[in-house]
Design an enzyme around this catalytic site. Structure first.
Site, PDB file in Angstrom:
ATOM      1  N   GLU A 181       5.419   7.516  -3.543  1.00 56.69           N
ATOM      2  CA  GLU A 181       5.070   7.207  -2.151  1.00 56.69           C
ATOM      3  C   GLU A 181       4.323   8.386  -1.513  1.00 56.69           C
ATOM      4  O   GLU A 181       3.326   8.205  -0.814  1.00 56.69           O
ATOM      5  CB  GLU A 181       6.332   6.852  -1.355  1.00 56.69           C
ATOM      6  CG  GLU A 181       6.158   6.733   0.145  1.00 56.69           C
ATOM      7  CD  GLU A 181       5.081   5.746   0.576  1.00 56.69           C
ATOM      8  OE1 GLU A 181       4.588   4.958  -0.252  1.00 56.69           O
ATOM      9  OE2 GLU A 181       4.699   5.781   1.755  1.00 56.69           O
TER      10      GLU A 181
ATOM     11  N   HIS B 245       3.813  15.367 -22.005  1.00 51.40           N
ATOM     12  CA  HIS B 245       3.256  14.370 -22.931  1.00 51.40           C
ATOM     13  C   HIS B 245       1.780  14.106 -22.641  1.00 51.40           C
ATOM     14  O   HIS B 245       1.254  13.062 -23.010  1.00 51.40           O
ATOM     15  CB  HIS B 245       4.090  13.087 -22.873  1.00 51.40           C
ATOM     16  CG  HIS B 245       5.504  13.310 -23.286  1.00 51.40           C
ATOM     17  ND1 HIS B 245       5.872  13.501 -24.603  1.00 51.40           N
ATOM     18  CD2 HIS B 245       6.640  13.475 -22.555  1.00 51.40           C
ATOM     19  CE1 HIS B 245       7.170  13.718 -24.666  1.00 51.40           C
ATOM     20  NE2 HIS B 245       7.660  13.726 -23.434  1.00 51.40           N
TER      21      HIS B 245
ATOM     22  N   TRP C 201     -13.025  -6.369   8.352  1.00 54.55           N
ATOM     23  CA  TRP C 201     -12.851  -5.617   7.108  1.00 54.55           C
ATOM     24  C   TRP C 201     -13.672  -6.377   6.070  1.00 54.55           C
ATOM     25  O   TRP C 201     -13.369  -7.522   5.736  1.00 54.55           O
ATOM     26  CB  TRP C 201     -11.382  -5.564   6.708  1.00 54.55           C
ATOM     27  CG  TRP C 201     -11.123  -4.673   5.523  1.00 54.55           C
ATOM     28  CD1 TRP C 201     -10.996  -3.317   5.538  1.00 54.55           C
ATOM     29  CD2 TRP C 201     -10.956  -5.080   4.167  1.00 54.55           C
ATOM     30  NE1 TRP C 201     -10.766  -2.856   4.256  1.00 54.55           N
ATOM     31  CE2 TRP C 201     -10.733  -3.918   3.395  1.00 54.55           C
ATOM     32  CE3 TRP C 201     -10.975  -6.310   3.520  1.00 54.55           C
ATOM     33  CZ2 TRP C 201     -10.528  -3.940   2.024  1.00 54.55           C
ATOM     34  CZ3 TRP C 201     -10.775  -6.339   2.144  1.00 54.55           C
ATOM     35  CH2 TRP C 201     -10.548  -5.164   1.409  1.00 54.55           C
TER      36      TRP C 201
ATOM     37  N   ASN D 102     -10.828 -14.883  10.021  1.00 54.30           N
ATOM     38  CA  ASN D 102     -10.085 -13.940   9.185  1.00 54.30           C
ATOM     39  C   ASN D 102      -9.610 -14.713   7.963  1.00 54.30           C
ATOM     40  O   ASN D 102      -8.927 -15.727   8.114  1.00 54.30           O
ATOM     41  CB  ASN D 102      -8.896 -13.389   9.983  1.00 54.30           C
ATOM     42  CG  ASN D 102      -7.919 -12.624   9.115  1.00 54.30           C
ATOM     43  OD1 ASN D 102      -8.292 -12.079   8.090  1.00 54.30           O
ATOM     44  ND2 ASN D 102      -6.671 -12.582   9.528  1.00 54.30           N
ATOM     45  N   GLY D 103      -9.987 -14.259   6.776  1.00 49.83           N
ATOM     46  CA  GLY D 103      -9.592 -14.962   5.554  1.00 49.83           C
ATOM     47  C   GLY D 103     -10.786 -15.058   4.623  1.00 49.83           C
ATOM     48  O   GLY D 103     -11.775 -14.335   4.793  1.00 49.83           O
TER      49      GLY D 103
ATOM     50  N   CYS E 291      -9.240  -8.092   9.004  1.00 54.66           N
ATOM     51  CA  CYS E 291      -9.970  -8.653  10.136  1.00 54.66           C
ATOM     52  C   CYS E 291      -8.993  -9.007  11.254  1.00 54.66           C
ATOM     53  O   CYS E 291      -7.869  -9.427  11.014  1.00 54.66           O
ATOM     54  CB  CYS E 291     -10.775  -9.887   9.791  1.00 54.66           C
ATOM     55  SG  CYS E 291     -11.977  -9.619   8.496  1.00 54.66           S
TER      56      CYS E 291
ATOM     57  N   GLU F 164      -4.332   8.273   0.591  1.00 51.86           N
ATOM     58  CA  GLU F 164      -4.977   7.339   1.510  1.00 51.86           C
ATOM     59  C   GLU F 164      -5.437   7.978   2.810  1.00 51.86           C
ATOM     60  O   GLU F 164      -6.417   7.537   3.383  1.00 51.86           O
ATOM     61  CB  GLU F 164      -4.114   6.096   1.761  1.00 51.86           C
ATOM     62  CG  GLU F 164      -2.894   6.284   2.617  1.00 51.86           C
ATOM     63  CD  GLU F 164      -2.176   4.954   2.868  1.00 51.86           C
ATOM     64  OE1 GLU F 164      -0.951   4.967   2.956  1.00 51.86           O
ATOM     65  OE2 GLU F 164      -2.823   3.904   3.017  1.00 51.86           O
TER      66      GLU F 164
ATOM     67  N   LYS G 280      -4.939  -2.408   7.491  1.00 55.36           N
ATOM     68  CA  LYS G 280      -3.466  -2.406   7.496  1.00 55.36           C
ATOM     69  C   LYS G 280      -2.905  -3.644   6.819  1.00 55.36           C
ATOM     70  O   LYS G 280      -1.940  -3.573   6.075  1.00 55.36           O
ATOM     71  CB  LYS G 280      -2.986  -2.340   8.946  1.00 55.36           C
ATOM     72  CG  LYS G 280      -1.492  -2.374   9.095  1.00 55.36           C
ATOM     73  CD  LYS G 280      -0.963  -0.991   9.283  1.00 55.36           C
ATOM     74  CE  LYS G 280       0.538  -0.934   9.316  1.00 55.36           C
ATOM     75  NZ  LYS G 280       1.037   0.178   8.503  1.00 55.36           N
TER      76      LYS G 280
ATOM     77  N   LYS H 256       0.536   8.365   0.069  1.00 57.81           N
ATOM     78  CA  LYS H 256       0.260   8.772   1.451  1.00 57.81           C
ATOM     79  C   LYS H 256      -0.845   9.814   1.479  1.00 57.81           C
ATOM     80  O   LYS H 256      -1.777   9.734   2.273  1.00 57.81           O
ATOM     81  CB  LYS H 256       1.558   9.334   2.034  1.00 57.81           C
ATOM     82  CG  LYS H 256       1.834   9.054   3.458  1.00 57.81           C
ATOM     83  CD  LYS H 256       2.415   7.702   3.766  1.00 57.81           C
ATOM     84  CE  LYS H 256       1.689   6.542   3.177  1.00 57.81           C
ATOM     85  NZ  LYS H 256       2.402   5.298   3.157  1.00 57.81           N
TER      86      LYS H 256
ATOM     87  N   ARG I  41      -6.670  -3.594  11.520  1.00 60.51           N
ATOM     88  CA  ARG I  41      -6.855  -4.688  10.556  1.00 60.51           C
ATOM     89  C   ARG I  41      -8.214  -4.623   9.865  1.00 60.51           C
ATOM     90  O   ARG I  41      -8.501  -5.413   8.965  1.00 60.51           O
ATOM     91  CB  ARG I  41      -6.710  -6.035  11.255  1.00 60.51           C
ATOM     92  CG  ARG I  41      -5.365  -6.236  11.904  1.00 60.51           C
ATOM     93  CD  ARG I  41      -5.281  -7.573  12.582  1.00 60.51           C
ATOM     94  NE  ARG I  41      -5.298  -8.652  11.628  1.00 60.51           N
ATOM     95  CZ  ARG I  41      -4.231  -9.139  11.016  1.00 60.51           C
ATOM     96  NH1 ARG I  41      -3.050  -8.644  11.282  1.00 60.51           N
ATOM     97  NH2 ARG I  41      -4.335 -10.115  10.151  1.00 60.51           N
TER      98      ARG I  41
HETATM   99  O1  M6R Z   1       2.277  -5.187   5.096  1.00 64.59           O
HETATM  100  P1  M6R Z   1       2.689  -4.804   3.712  1.00 64.59           P
HETATM  101  O2  M6R Z   1       3.911  -3.957   3.686  1.00 64.59           O
HETATM  102  O3  M6R Z   1       2.854  -5.990   2.802  1.00 64.59           O
HETATM  103  O4  M6R Z   1       1.507  -3.951   3.147  1.00 64.59           O
HETATM  104  C1  M6R Z   1       1.518  -3.506   1.821  1.00 64.59           C
HETATM  105  C2  M6R Z   1       0.484  -2.430   1.584  1.00 64.59           C
HETATM  106  O5  M6R Z   1      -0.794  -2.933   1.851  1.00 64.59           O
HETATM  107  C3  M6R Z   1       0.728  -1.195   2.449  1.00 64.59           C
HETATM  108  O6  M6R Z   1       2.005  -0.677   2.260  1.00 64.59           O
HETATM  109  C4  M6R Z   1      -0.314  -0.112   2.128  1.00 64.59           C
HETATM  110  O7  M6R Z   1      -0.115   0.370   0.849  1.00 64.59           O
HETATM  111  C5  M6R Z   1      -0.248   1.014   3.163  1.00 64.59           C
HETATM  112  N1  M6R Z   1      -1.563   1.356   3.601  1.00 64.59           N
HETATM  113  C6  M6R Z   1       0.337   2.251   2.614  1.00 64.59           C
HETATM  114  O8  M6R Z   1       0.430   3.256   3.563  1.00 64.59           O
END
Ligand code: M6R
Length: 606
Positions: A478, A501, A74, A100-101, A2, A485, A601, A482, A27
């Site tokens: 990683e 395995h 969100w 937000n929260g 949010c 997502e 984010k 990527k 956000r």
């Molecule tokens: O702000 P942060 O680095 O703590 O965020 C952690 C994760 O939420 C963030 O890396 C998330 O996995 C990304 N969307 C990945 O691309």
């Protein structure tokens, strides 16, 4: 999670709120809403879906007024809908709230309000706040806010309007970020800096338990008991250009292409001309540290996986990596001899913040690696190392990851030197390799077209695998995150040696397998693993250093070559083509790569 914006000044508030919300859409983008103080009433407009829907509604019928609060959501409590969108309000719409929260005790508060005859329009936790403000409203509304905030449990960043105070935005913060921007005859509140940069670079960071009274020509801060609080005004160095797409079609692409600069900036800040690594501000006796815990979420966790390698291999310190949401509940053996490194781009991820607090409570030394100056994690950790990635707007983290890994390598070299466990020659060799990374990333980015052509072959694939051994396996994790997502392709990362395995049963004709083979000591074994999947019909795209080209080409359908670099450092460079690959698969599929479905984010809920 949010985003909140508020404006008071001489301009048309709705324009500024919409502009600010656009910068905060990363956000959350389930719905957006605005409350504007107009003559004798608060005008509220809210729309489910992207901000565009709210903008169109305001274009059709404008809202006059110079004071407003806005919100991009969100969804947590209640599905995305007009009703569940913020702002929420009391029944006669004289009080409006953006939040937000999460209000954790909202059920009991809601019951109390229902018993008193209040009715609710939404399924949200937030709606209890305007109703409580209504129920307990007294002569001095600021006192009412203090009283209500003492009743709620959970996290909040709040913007509050009351029709009786037509020149004022009230705001408050606990465990969700909120900043106050100071302008000339205009002031702002926001969840994050990009929303304000166009108007001001002077901000106050609200601390937990602080409240603000914001007017056109004054900002005042208080604690929950109404005592005045003096706050420092900070000047933000980020530029507007950094927070916009700057000619790129998407933020993700821009941020991938910014990596040579962001890695270089991160190195430059901490490496002197004499090649000394400058971490002496970190108040830590490394000899006393018996173990290191790296704690983070998502991509930051994946950066931690590389960090573990660096710290163990270079600095010879036992290191573990934990997912923040699991760490707290696993009774970790953290004590005063532990160093806990919290990695977070935003510095606001709630699970990581909670892990930090738990670790401090157990007496551990805490070190934050974060990108956002003044963020909660930066402020609460004993020491901070900033990554100099600049604002990362795309939900998918790219330049934050490579700068976080860069910091880990500098840190490992620094600790190794302090502990005298590295020879000068080896130190210089690794450092020279690290310093070569920005140039090498540039060379890799020049292969963008080649990578896009490979991505075209994956447009219709439902599943895929990323393989690697050792350090390459952490890069595979990683790369897989990527791809998942942003492209919604189901992918998994596997340690190549583990395939037989069980997982190899999933390999079938034409399934894409992206194999990373940068580690010389594991090279032959990795190549054998590629042969195994190839023999079962996989379509193999390999990523390797130029020096390995001949052999890797023999076992792969496609090869992406990265410049030769020390194997230890290759993890920073070889992720870059895989970031591009994920980007292209997503955009070729016509998806919204900067704002993938269901994501936000900054994850400030547990
Ligand atoms: O702000 P942060 O680095 O703590 O965020 C952690 C994760 O939420 C963030 O890396 C998330 O996995 C990304 N969307 C990945 O691309």
């Amino acid at each position: 999670m949010c985003g909140i914006v508020g404006y008071v000044g001489g301009k048309l508030a709705s324009d500024i709120i919409l502009d600010g919300l656009e910068k905060l859409e990363y956000r959350g983008y389930d719905s957006a809403g605005i409350a504007v103080q107009t003559e004798n009433k608060i005008d509220i407009r809210k729309k489910v879906g992207r901000l565009q829907n709210l903008s169109e509604s305001i274009q059709e019928k404008g809202i006059e007024g110079n004071l407003a609060i806005g919100h991009t959501r969100w969804a947590t409590h209640g599905a995305p809908s007009d009703e569940n969108s913020h702002p929420h309000y009391n029944s006669d719409m004289t009080i409006a709230v953006v939040h937000n929260g999460i209000i954790e005790n909202y059920m009991e508060l809601k019951k109390e309000l229902l018993d008193k005859g209040y009715t609710f329009n939404s399924e949200t936790d937030t709606e209890v706040i305007p109703k409580l403000l209504d129920l307990y409203e007294e002569e001095d509304f600021f006192k009412t806010i203090q009283k209500v905030l003492k009743m709620v449990r959970g996290s909040y960043a709040l913007g509050i309007l009351n029709v009786k105070y037509p020149d004022t935005i009230f705001c408050a913060r606990k465990d969700s970020p909120l900043i106050v921007g100071k302008g000339e005859k205009e002031n702002f509140i926001a969840s994050d800096v990009p929303a304000l940069l166009k108007y001001t670079n002077k901000v106050y960071y609200l601390e937990n338990g602080e409240l603000g009274i914001i007017k056109e020509d004054s900002v005042e801060f208080f604690d929950l008991d109404g005592n005045s609080v003096e706050k420092e005004l900070h000047e933000i160095k980020w530029t507007m250009e950094q927070a916009t797409k700057g000619g790129y079609s998407h933020f993700m692409l821009k941020e991938i292409f910014e990596q040579p600069k962001s890695i270089e900036d991160t190195l430059k800040r901490r490496i002197s001309d004499k090649k000394e690594i400058l971490f002496d501000d970190i108040n830590l006796d490394i000899e006393k540290v018996k173990d290191i815990y790296i704690v983070a979420c998502g991509t930051a966790y994946n950066a931690g996986l590389q960090g573990k390698f660096a710290l163990q291999k270079i600095a010879k310190i036992k290191s573990d990596v934990d997912i923040a949401s699991e760490f707290r509940y696993s009774d970790p053996f953290v004590d005063e001899n532990s160093l806990v490194i919290l990695v977070s781009q935003s510095g606001e991820t709630l699970d990581t913040l909670a892990a930090l607090r738990d670790s401090k409570a157990k007496g551990a030394r805490t070190l934050a690696i974060t990108n956002v100056i003044g963020s909660s994690i930066a402020r609460e950790a004993d020491d901070v190392i900033y990554t100099w990635a600049g604002p990362e707007i795309a939900v998918a983290s790219t330049k934050a990851y490579t700068t976080q890994v860069t910091v880990f390598y500098m840190l490992a070299l620094y600790f190794a030197k302090k502990k005298a466990c590295i020879e000068e020659k080896e130190y210089n060799r690794i450092l020279d390799n690290l310093l070569a990374v920005p140039k090498q990333v540039e060379q890799i980015l020049a292969k963008d077209n080649e990578i896009m052509k490979m991505a075209e072959k994956m447009i219709d694939c439902q599943h895929g695998f990323f393989l690697g051994r050792g350090l390459d396996y952490s890069v595979a994790q990683e790369a897989s995150l990527k791809m998942k997502e942003v492209s919604y392709m189901h992918t998994e990362a596997f340690a190549s040696g583990e395939l037989k395995h069980g997982t190899i049963a999933l390999i079938e004709q034409d399934i894409p397998v992206l194999a990373i083979t940068t580690q010389e000591s594991l090279f032959e074994k990795s190549v054998s693993n590629i042969r195994e999947v190839k023999a079962r019909g996989a379509f193999v795209i390999s990523i390797t250093q130029e020096k390995n080209a001949d052999l890797v080409k023999q076992v792969s359908d496609e090869v992406i070559l990265i410049p030769d670099i020390d194997d230890l450092i290759a993890g920073i460079t070889c992720v870059v083509p895989l970031q591009l690959m994920a980007y292209h698969v997503s955009t070729l599929r016509g998806l919204d790569v900067d704002k993938p479905r269901n994501l936000a984010k900054s994850v400030t809920v547990e």
